[in-house]
Design a protein around this motif. Structure first.
Motif, PDB file in Angstrom:
ATOM      1  N   THR A  71      18.317 -24.520   1.326  1.00 17.25           N
ATOM      2  CA  THR A  71      18.393 -25.520   2.380  1.00 17.25           C
ATOM      3  C   THR A  71      18.634 -24.891   3.749  1.00 17.25           C
ATOM      4  N   PHE A  72      19.430 -23.833   3.774  1.00 16.69           N
ATOM      5  CA  PHE A  72      19.849 -23.276   5.054  1.00 16.69           C
ATOM      6  C   PHE A  72      19.231 -21.930   5.401  1.00 16.69           C
ATOM      7  N   ALA A  73      18.626 -21.253   4.433  1.00 17.51           N
ATOM      8  CA  ALA A  73      18.124 -19.913   4.735  1.00 17.51           C
ATOM      9  C   ALA A  73      17.043 -19.487   3.742  1.00 17.51           C
ATOM     10  N   THR A  74      16.321 -18.460   4.146  1.00 18.49           N
ATOM     11  CA  THR A  74      15.345 -17.818   3.272  1.00 18.49           C
ATOM     12  C   THR A  74      15.790 -16.377   3.082  1.00 18.49           C
ATOM     13  N   SER A  75      15.892 -15.936   1.836  1.00 16.72           N
ATOM     14  CA  SER A  75      16.257 -14.540   1.586  1.00 16.72           C
ATOM     15  C   SER A  75      14.990 -13.739   1.302  1.00 16.72           C
ATOM     16  N   ARG A  76      15.046 -12.479   1.652  1.00 22.71           N
ATOM     17  CA  ARG A  76      13.920 -11.564   1.471  1.00 22.71           C
ATOM     18  C   ARG A  76      14.445 -10.335   0.750  1.00 22.71           C
ATOM     19  N   LYS A  77      13.943 -10.095  -0.456  1.00 23.44           N
ATOM     20  CA  LYS A  77      14.411  -8.956  -1.246  1.00 23.44           C
ATOM     21  C   LYS A  77      13.205  -8.133  -1.699  1.00 23.44           C
ATOM     22  N   ILE A  78      13.255  -6.829  -1.453  1.00 20.64           N
ATOM     23  CA  ILE A  78      12.180  -5.940  -1.914  1.00 20.64           C
ATOM     24  C   ILE A  78      12.358  -5.736  -3.411  1.00 20.64           C
ATOM     25  N   VAL A  79      11.341  -6.109  -4.195  1.00 20.83           N
ATOM     26  CA  VAL A  79      11.399  -5.966  -5.648  1.00 20.83           C
ATOM     27  C   VAL A  79      10.353  -4.975  -6.169  1.00 20.83           C
ATOM     28  N   GLY A  80       9.596  -4.389  -5.262  1.00 20.24           N
ATOM     29  CA  GLY A  80       8.606  -3.401  -5.668  1.00 20.24           C
ATOM     30  C   GLY A  80       7.904  -2.803  -4.464  1.00 20.24           C
ATOM     31  N   TYR A  81       7.165  -1.735  -4.727  1.00 21.76           N
ATOM     32  CA  TYR A  81       6.387  -1.085  -3.672  1.00 21.76           C
ATOM     33  C   TYR A  81       5.282  -0.269  -4.322  1.00 21.76           C
ATOM     34  N   TYR A  82       4.311   0.082  -3.536  1.00 20.30           N
ATOM     35  CA  TYR A  82       3.345   1.093  -3.946  1.00 20.30           C
ATOM     36  C   TYR A  82       2.822   1.821  -2.725  1.00 20.30           C
ATOM     37  N   CYS A  83       2.312   3.004  -2.980  1.00 17.40           N
ATOM     38  CA  CYS A  83       1.828   3.891  -1.937  1.00 17.40           C
ATOM     39  C   CYS A  83       0.363   4.206  -2.217  1.00 17.40           C
ATOM     40  N   VAL A  84      -0.470   4.042  -1.206  1.00 20.82           N
ATOM     41  CA  VAL A  84      -1.895   4.338  -1.310  1.00 20.82           C
ATOM     42  C   VAL A  84      -2.236   5.203  -0.102  1.00 20.82           C
ATOM     43  N   LEU A  85      -2.532   6.484  -0.346  1.00 23.96           N
ATOM     44  CA  LEU A  85      -2.828   7.397   0.759  1.00 23.96           C
ATOM     45  C   LEU A  85      -4.337   7.620   0.884  1.00 23.96           C
ATOM     46  N   PRO A  86      -4.951   7.133   1.962  1.00 18.01           N
ATOM     47  CA  PRO A  86      -6.374   7.384   2.196  1.00 18.01           C
ATOM     48  C   PRO A  86      -6.527   8.778   2.816  1.00 18.01           C
ATOM     49  N   VAL A  87      -7.136   9.704   2.092  1.00 22.27           N
ATOM     50  CA  VAL A  87      -7.129  11.106   2.525  1.00 22.27           C
ATOM     51  C   VAL A  87      -8.513  11.632   2.905  1.00 22.27           C
ATOM     52  N   ARG A  88      -8.484  12.706   3.686  1.00 18.09           N
ATOM     53  CA  ARG A  88      -9.692  13.427   4.121  1.00 18.09           C
ATOM     54  C   ARG A  88     -10.204  14.308   2.984  1.00 18.09           C
ATOM     55  N   LYS A  89     -11.421  14.803   3.149  1.00 17.33           N
ATOM     56  CA  LYS A  89     -12.021  15.686   2.152  1.00 17.33           C
ATOM     57  C   LYS A  89     -11.208  16.964   1.976  1.00 17.33           C
ATOM     58  N   THR A  90     -10.691  17.518   3.049  1.00 19.77           N
ATOM     59  CA  THR A  90      -9.910  18.758   2.940  1.00 19.77           C
ATOM     60  C   THR A  90      -8.662  18.548   2.078  1.00 19.77           C
ATOM     61  N   ALA A  91      -8.026  17.416   2.230  1.00 23.40           N
ATOM     62  CA  ALA A  91      -6.845  17.109   1.409  1.00 23.40           C
ATOM     63  C   ALA A  91      -7.259  16.903  -0.042  1.00 23.40           C
ATOM     64  N   TYR A  92      -8.344  16.192  -0.259  1.00 28.77           N
ATOM     65  CA  TYR A  92      -8.856  15.978  -1.620  1.00 28.77           C
ATOM     66  C   TYR A  92      -9.107  17.330  -2.296  1.00 28.77           C
ATOM     67  N   ASP A  93      -9.760  18.239  -1.586  1.00 28.96           N
ATOM     68  CA  ASP A  93     -10.055  19.562  -2.158  1.00 28.96           C
ATOM     69  C   ASP A  93      -8.772  20.314  -2.516  1.00 28.96           C
TER      70      ASP A  93
END
Length: 192
Positions: A71-93
């Protein structure tokens, strides 16, 4: 070129109406880092490196937020995450050759959001609770389908748990070095 608007916000379908998937903010990264340390131990990327990735490409981290309305507030709780790294060809190699790990990827190896990466490295991911884990898998799938499908042909990941290994095997990833599969090995999927 990839539209940055694809990452503006991706609510998880109505199966989980109180769990949202949002781009992480710099302020979320300390909580993400703490969650990663709890799940994977001290062998995770340093917080300052994670911040450098996030500042280079704001699509690198996503958080699952559980929102509770009262009624009085909204709570925000982190319950998960993920990481996605878009990389260059040099990093891929360097990743494929074993000269670099995903957790040591430099910010310079990551492409800006407006450019298509040569490959995508699927980094750490964790969630608390059954519903959050289900939401996490749905969110990752939605991101890959919406943003990378047809644009990126190469995906890399390094499962660090038995559950992670089951997931990557189920989704068509194979070990880069077929003689050394298993937890901790680098896996890839190349789409035709």
């Amino acid at each position: 070129m990839i539209s940055p608007f694809m990452f503006a916000r991706a609510d998880i379908p109505d199966l989980f109406p109180d769990i949202l998937c949002e781009p992480a903010t710099d302020g979320d990264l300390a909580a993400i880092h703490a969650m990663a340390a709890d799940y994977f131990g001290p062998e995770i990327s340093p917080l300052d490196l994670m911040l450098a990735w996030q500042r280079k490409n704001h699509t690198s981290f996503r958080v699952l937020i559980e929102k509770r309305q009262s009624t009085f507030a909204t709570s925000r709780k982190i319950v998960g995450y993920y990481c996605v790294l878009p990389v260059r060809k040099t990093a891929y190699d360097r990743l494929i050759s074993g000269k670099m790990t995903g957790s040591a990827t430099a910010a310079e190896d990551i492409v800006l959001p407006r450019y298509a990466p040569y490959a995508v490295y699927l980094g750490g991911m964790a969630a608390t609770g059954f519903r959050a884990r289900g939401g996490l898998l749905m969110a990752i799938r939605m991101d890959i389908d919406a943003a990378w499908s047809g644009r990126v042909k190469r995906f890399l990941t390094r499962p660090v748990t038995a559950q992670g290994l089951r997931l990557v095997s189920h989704h068509g990833f194979t070990p880069v070095d077929a003689s050394a599969p298993g937890v901790g090995a680098l896996y890839h999927r190349v789409e035709v």
